[in-house]
Structure formats: structure tokens, C-alpha cells
Write an enzyme that holds these catalytic residues in place. Structure first.
Site, short mmCIF file in Angstrom:
data_model
loop_
_atom_site.label_atom_id
_atom_site.label_comp_id
_atom_site.label_asym_id
_atom_site.label_seq_id
_atom_site.Cartn_x
_atom_site.Cartn_y
_atom_site.Cartn_z
N CYS A 1 27.54 -17.34 48.42
CA CYS A 1 27.49 -17.75 47.01
C CYS A 1 26.96 -19.19 46.96
O CYS A 1 27.56 -20.10 47.54
CB CYS A 1 28.86 -17.66 46.35
SG CYS A 1 28.90 -18.44 44.73
N CYS B 1 29.40 -21.77 45.62
CA CYS B 1 30.48 -22.05 46.58
C CYS B 1 29.95 -22.99 47.66
O CYS B 1 30.67 -23.91 48.09
CB CYS B 1 31.01 -20.77 47.22
SG CYS B 1 32.15 -19.85 46.18
N ASP C 1 21.31 -29.69 36.85
CA ASP C 1 20.59 -28.44 37.10
C ASP C 1 19.26 -28.74 37.79
O ASP C 1 18.55 -29.68 37.43
CB ASP C 1 20.36 -27.70 35.77
CG ASP C 1 20.00 -26.25 35.99
OD1 ASP C 1 20.82 -25.38 35.62
OD2 ASP C 1 18.90 -25.97 36.52
N HIS D 1 35.99 -19.65 43.56
CA HIS D 1 35.00 -18.66 43.15
C HIS D 1 35.54 -17.74 42.07
O HIS D 1 36.52 -17.02 42.28
CB HIS D 1 34.53 -17.83 44.35
CG HIS D 1 33.46 -16.85 43.97
ND1 HIS D 1 32.13 -17.17 43.95
CD2 HIS D 1 33.54 -15.57 43.51
CE1 HIS D 1 31.42 -16.15 43.53
NE2 HIS D 1 32.26 -15.16 43.25
N GLY E 1 21.93 -13.42 30.53
CA GLY E 1 21.03 -14.35 31.22
C GLY E 1 21.62 -15.00 32.45
O GLY E 1 21.08 -15.99 32.96
N THR F 1 22.21 -15.68 36.21
CA THR F 1 21.47 -15.43 37.45
C THR F 1 22.30 -15.80 38.68
O THR F 1 22.03 -15.32 39.77
CB THR F 1 20.15 -16.22 37.49
OG1 THR F 1 20.43 -17.61 37.34
CG2 THR F 1 19.20 -15.77 36.39
N HIS G 1 29.84 -20.80 35.57
CA HIS G 1 29.34 -22.16 35.33
C HIS G 1 29.11 -22.37 33.84
O HIS G 1 28.71 -21.45 33.12
CB HIS G 1 28.06 -22.46 36.11
CG HIS G 1 27.00 -21.43 35.97
ND1 HIS G 1 27.01 -20.23 36.66
CD2 HIS G 1 25.88 -21.39 35.20
CE1 HIS G 1 25.95 -19.52 36.33
NE2 HIS G 1 25.25 -20.20 35.43
N HIS H 1 26.92 -24.52 31.21
CA HIS H 1 25.75 -25.39 31.03
C HIS H 1 26.08 -26.43 29.96
O HIS H 1 26.59 -26.07 28.88
CB HIS H 1 24.54 -24.59 30.52
CG HIS H 1 24.00 -23.56 31.47
ND1 HIS H 1 22.88 -23.77 32.24
CD2 HIS H 1 24.41 -22.30 31.75
CE1 HIS H 1 22.62 -22.69 32.95
NE2 HIS H 1 23.53 -21.78 32.67
P1 AMP Z 1 22.46 -18.99 34.89
O1 AMP Z 1 21.08 -18.45 34.62
O2 AMP Z 1 23.30 -19.17 33.65
O3 AMP Z 1 23.17 -18.18 35.95
O4 AMP Z 1 22.27 -20.47 35.43
C1 AMP Z 1 22.06 -20.78 36.76
C2 AMP Z 1 21.49 -22.16 36.80
O5 AMP Z 1 21.60 -22.67 38.11
C3 AMP Z 1 20.01 -22.26 36.40
O6 AMP Z 1 19.87 -23.10 35.27
C4 AMP Z 1 19.34 -22.83 37.67
O7 AMP Z 1 18.29 -23.70 37.37
C5 AMP Z 1 20.51 -23.53 38.34
N1 AMP Z 1 20.38 -23.72 39.78
C6 AMP Z 1 19.99 -22.80 40.69
N2 AMP Z 1 20.03 -23.32 41.94
C7 AMP Z 1 20.46 -24.60 41.80
C8 AMP Z 1 20.70 -25.67 42.71
N3 AMP Z 1 20.52 -25.54 44.05
N4 AMP Z 1 21.13 -26.86 42.22
C9 AMP Z 1 21.30 -27.01 40.89
N5 AMP Z 1 21.10 -26.05 39.98
C10 AMP Z 1 20.70 -24.84 40.42
ZN ZN Z 2 31.06 -18.88 44.41
#
Ligand code: AMP
Ligand code: ZN
Length: 114
Positions: free
Chosen positions: A4, A7, A30, A46, A93, A95, A100, A102
Site C-alpha cells: 500500500c 502505508c 499531493d 490502514h 474517483g 485511485t 485520505h 484531499h
Molecule cells: P484519489 O484519486 O482520491 O485516490 O487520490 C490519490 C492522490 O494521491 C492523487 O491526487 C495522487 O496525485 C496522489 N499521489 C499518488 N502518489 C503520490 C505520492 N507518492 N505522493 C503524494 N501524492 C501521491
Molecule cells: Zn495503507
């Protein structure tokens, strides 16, 4: 949890631009910002999605939200306003399957979201 990304970030196996940390949560910028201020707040423990909140872990949601408001003040976006978002599962949305929040700011957002 193994494999993860968040994590790994919370256990500092992967470097990020950390802006706040306490015993329970971590906040970092981000990697692909969608606004001039774009911070992610995560529980260190987690939890995959918003659907996995239970009466036992629900206090973490308030902790994430309260600290987002504190960071909004620190980033000087509180007065103009900002957006906080929990994306949940595919249609929401999401990913990365580690809960988390935002925190986005320093530009004007549209409603309804796309
Ligand atoms: P979500 O689409 O709501 O799951 O948001 C996941 C977010 O994680 C996206 O805005 C990505 O740009 C961000 N993200 C992915 N990898 C990293 C990373 N290594 N460091 C910081 N942010 C990340
Ligand atoms: Zn995790």
C-alpha cells in the site's frame, strides 16, 4: 499493509513533502497538485475506504477533518475558502485504497464537480 503506497509513506519508506504529523495521522503535499494548495491527510493505520469506517475507528475521520481546517489556516486559504474531498471507490474517483482526505485551495472551485 504490504504494497500500500500510503502505508509506505506513513512508515517513511517513501519520501514525501510532509506538512504535518502526529501519532495518528500524516499530511503531505499531493505529487500531482490539482490546485496551488493540495494536501493529503491520511490515517497512519490502514483503512481502505470511507466504507471501512466503523464505530471503533470513526474518531479518525474527525481528526483528519479538524487537522485539515488547521492546515487551511496555516496555508492561508481558510478565509477565501477551500475544498475537502474523500473520494470513495471507483465511481467516486478513488485511485489509492488507503483512506485520505484531499485539502485543496488557493483557487475558486466549481460545483457540481466533474
Ligand atoms: P484519489 O484519486 O482520491 O485516490 O487520490 C490519490 C492522490 O494521491 C492523487 O491526487 C495522487 O496525485 C496522489 N499521489 C499518488 N502518489 C503520490 C505520492 N507518492 N505522493 C503524494 N501524492 C501521491
Ligand atoms: Zn495503507
Amino acid at each position: 499493509m504490504k504494497d500500500c503506497l500510503f502505508c509506505m509513506i506513513s512508515s517513511k519508506k517513501i519520501n514525501t513533502d510532509i506538512v504535518f504529523e502526529d501519532k495518528k495521522i500524516l499530511a503531505f503535499r499531493d505529487i500531482s497538485p490539482q490546485a496551488p494548495v493540495h494536501i493529503l491527510l491520511i490515517p497512519k493505520m490502514h483503512i481502505s475506504t470511507l466504507n471501512d469506517l466503523t464505530p471503533k475507528n470513526i474518531e479518525i475521520a474527525g481528526h483528519l477533518i479538524y487537522n485539515a481546517t488547521k492546515l487551511a489556516k496555516m496555508e492561508d486559504i481558510a478565509k477565501n475558502g477551500y475544498r475537502t474531498v474523500f473520494n470513495c471507490n471507483e465511481w467516486g474517483g478513488q485511485t489509492i485504497y488507503h483512506l485520505h482526505l484531499h485539502l485543496l485551495g488557493n483557487r475558486k472551485f466549481k460545483w457540481p464537480p466533474g
